[in-house]
Design an enzyme around this catalytic site. Structure first.
Site, PDB file in Angstrom:
ATOM      1  N   PHE A  89      -6.359  -7.099   0.747  1.00 30.25           N
ATOM      2  CA  PHE A  89      -5.651  -6.496  -0.380  1.00 30.25           C
ATOM      3  C   PHE A  89      -4.538  -7.403  -0.891  1.00 30.25           C
ATOM      4  O   PHE A  89      -3.948  -8.179  -0.124  1.00 30.25           O
ATOM      5  CB  PHE A  89      -5.072  -5.139   0.023  1.00 30.25           C
ATOM      6  CG  PHE A  89      -6.024  -4.001  -0.202  1.00 30.25           C
ATOM      7  CD1 PHE A  89      -5.795  -3.067  -1.201  1.00 30.25           C
ATOM      8  CD2 PHE A  89      -7.170  -3.888   0.561  1.00 30.25           C
ATOM      9  CE1 PHE A  89      -6.688  -2.033  -1.433  1.00 30.25           C
ATOM     10  CE2 PHE A  89      -8.068  -2.851   0.346  1.00 30.25           C
ATOM     11  CZ  PHE A  89      -7.830  -1.920  -0.657  1.00 30.25           C
ATOM     12  N   LEU A 136       0.824  -1.209   0.000  1.00 23.42           N
ATOM     13  CA  LEU A 136       0.000   0.000   0.000  1.00 23.42           C
ATOM     14  C   LEU A 136       0.855   1.255   0.000  1.00 23.42           C
ATOM     15  O   LEU A 136       0.537   2.244  -0.672  1.00 23.42           O
ATOM     16  CB  LEU A 136      -0.923   0.005   1.229  1.00 23.42           C
ATOM     17  CG  LEU A 136      -1.823  -1.218   1.423  1.00 23.42           C
ATOM     18  CD1 LEU A 136      -2.651  -1.052   2.700  1.00 23.42           C
ATOM     19  CD2 LEU A 136      -2.731  -1.445   0.223  1.00 23.42           C
ATOM     20  N   VAL A 171       9.925   2.564  13.012  1.00 22.40           N
ATOM     21  CA  VAL A 171       8.928   3.454  13.612  1.00 22.40           C
ATOM     22  C   VAL A 171       8.762   3.248  15.113  1.00 22.40           C
ATOM     23  O   VAL A 171       8.075   4.039  15.776  1.00 22.40           O
ATOM     24  CB  VAL A 171       7.555   3.327  12.915  1.00 22.40           C
ATOM     25  CG1 VAL A 171       7.651   3.740  11.451  1.00 22.40           C
ATOM     26  CG2 VAL A 171       6.969   1.940  13.073  1.00 22.40           C
ATOM     27  N   CYS A 220       1.717   3.873   6.478  1.00 22.37           N
ATOM     28  CA  CYS A 220       1.409   2.523   6.006  1.00 22.37           C
ATOM     29  C   CYS A 220       2.243   1.454   6.708  1.00 22.37           C
ATOM     30  O   CYS A 220       2.016   0.259   6.498  1.00 22.37           O
ATOM     31  CB  CYS A 220       1.625   2.412   4.502  1.00 22.37           C
ATOM     32  SG  CYS A 220       0.453   3.352   3.511  1.00 22.37           S
ATOM     33  N   ASP A 270      11.161   3.140   5.697  1.00 28.03           N
ATOM     34  CA  ASP A 270      10.975   1.685   5.734  1.00 28.03           C
ATOM     35  C   ASP A 270      12.232   1.038   6.265  1.00 28.03           C
ATOM     36  O   ASP A 270      13.304   1.669   6.286  1.00 28.03           O
ATOM     37  CB  ASP A 270      10.650   1.144   4.330  1.00 28.03           C
ATOM     38  CG  ASP A 270       9.748  -0.084   4.357  1.00 28.03           C
ATOM     39  OD1 ASP A 270      10.182  -1.127   4.897  1.00 28.03           O
ATOM     40  OD2 ASP A 270       8.627   0.002   3.843  1.00 28.03           O
ATOM     41  N   TYR A 294      -3.564  -7.547  16.787  1.00 25.26           N
ATOM     42  CA  TYR A 294      -3.692  -6.785  15.545  1.00 25.26           C
ATOM     43  C   TYR A 294      -4.929  -5.891  15.592  1.00 25.26           C
ATOM     44  O   TYR A 294      -4.859  -4.693  15.265  1.00 25.26           O
ATOM     45  CB  TYR A 294      -3.768  -7.751  14.366  1.00 25.26           C
ATOM     46  CG  TYR A 294      -3.803  -7.085  13.014  1.00 25.26           C
ATOM     47  CD1 TYR A 294      -2.676  -6.435  12.516  1.00 25.26           C
ATOM     48  CD2 TYR A 294      -4.945  -7.115  12.228  1.00 25.26           C
ATOM     49  CE1 TYR A 294      -2.700  -5.820  11.265  1.00 25.26           C
ATOM     50  CE2 TYR A 294      -4.971  -6.511  10.981  1.00 25.26           C
ATOM     51  CZ  TYR A 294      -3.853  -5.862  10.510  1.00 25.26           C
ATOM     52  OH  TYR A 294      -3.876  -5.256   9.277  1.00 25.26           O
TER      53      TYR A 294
END
Length: 261
Positions: free
Chosen positions: A200, A18, A59, A85, A37, A167
């Site tokens: 997705f 994404l 992150v 994302c 990333d 999650y």
């Protein structure tokens, strides 16, 4: 917000899936994009493709995120756009019993915390640091807009399946903080919205057997297929470009409601 070469953006998790689709869509509008990333090879490849900059960022770390923003801003200036994302998942029951031995186990707390730290705390960390930077900018329109933030949750925030407690909690947290953050930042002209993707066709699924992907696609009411990353990117850009889009959590899922398993 008008998207052109005067605008800078940061996309976390932008090396694939994404995030990569969103980075490409922003760059196609002329936006200067920085990719955050941990996948260095993939991230550098996407950055080279779109004329952007890659920043190796974890992150979950203040220092890593600070260094990423410093590198991105040195290259492109202060970002007006942040798209979050970066994320991950696991599948572990809260407590379970072995069919073979009868042994009872519970969800390991370190595994639960790991998901929360990446998906929820990591998202908030990037929002807070980016928003503080956006506040230094002059407004870009007559209504005082300074920036736009798009977060990624999941349909699991609302109908998580077995094994998705961590999650779902992390993604539910992203949904739950969207409106309060939008209210925190309203006087500074910074908008905040969140997308809840369904199933997705991302790297997480691309390695799955064809029959598994076909079964997942068949479970979607309409259209009966997996979502495409470009469709997520289209919605992200709509949220960024549409000035009245603020404080919203939007499902992008083909009307699916996930079954218990």
């Amino acid at each position: 917000m008008k998207l052109d070469n005067t605008v800078a953006a940061v996309v976390t998790g932008g090396a694939s899936g994404l995030g990569a689709a969103t980075a490409r869509a922003l760059a196609a509008k002329g936006v200067k994009v920085a990719i955050f990333d941990l996948q260095k090879e993939k991230g550098e490849a996407v950055a080279a493709e779109i004329g952007g900059v890659f920043c190796e960022v974890n992150v979950t770390s203040d220092e890593s995120v600070d260094a990423g923003f410093a590198k991105a801003r040195a290259a492109h200036g202060q970002e007006r756009i942040l798209v979050n994302c970066a994320g991950t998942g696991n599948a572990i029951k809260t407590a379970s019993r072995s069919k073979e031995t009868g042994e009872i186990k519970h969800f390991p707390m370190d595994a639960f915390n790991w998901i929360i730290q990446i998906n929820l705390v990591g998202t908030f960390r990037c929002i807070a640091k980016s928003a503080a930077g956006m506040m230094t900018l002059d407004p870009c329109d007559e209504f005082g807009e300074r920036g736009a933030i798009v977060n990624t949750a999941s349909v699991a925030a609302e109908d998580g399946q077995m094994g998705q407690a961590a999650y779902s909690a992390s993604k539910g947290g992203v949904v739950g903080m969207t409106l309060p953050i939008a209210r925190d930042l309203m006087s500074e002209g910074i908008r905040v919205n969140t997308i809840l993707p369904g199933i997705f066709n991302t790297p997480l699924l691309q390695g799955a057997p064809d029959n598994v992907k076909a079964a997942l696609a068949a479970s979607v009411p309409f259209p009966k297929r997996l979502g495409q990353p470009e469709e997520y990117a289209n919605l992200a850009l709509c949220m960024i470009e549409t000035g009245y889009f603020n404080g919203e959590d939007v499902r992008l899922d083909g009307a699916i409601r996930m079954a218990p398993r």
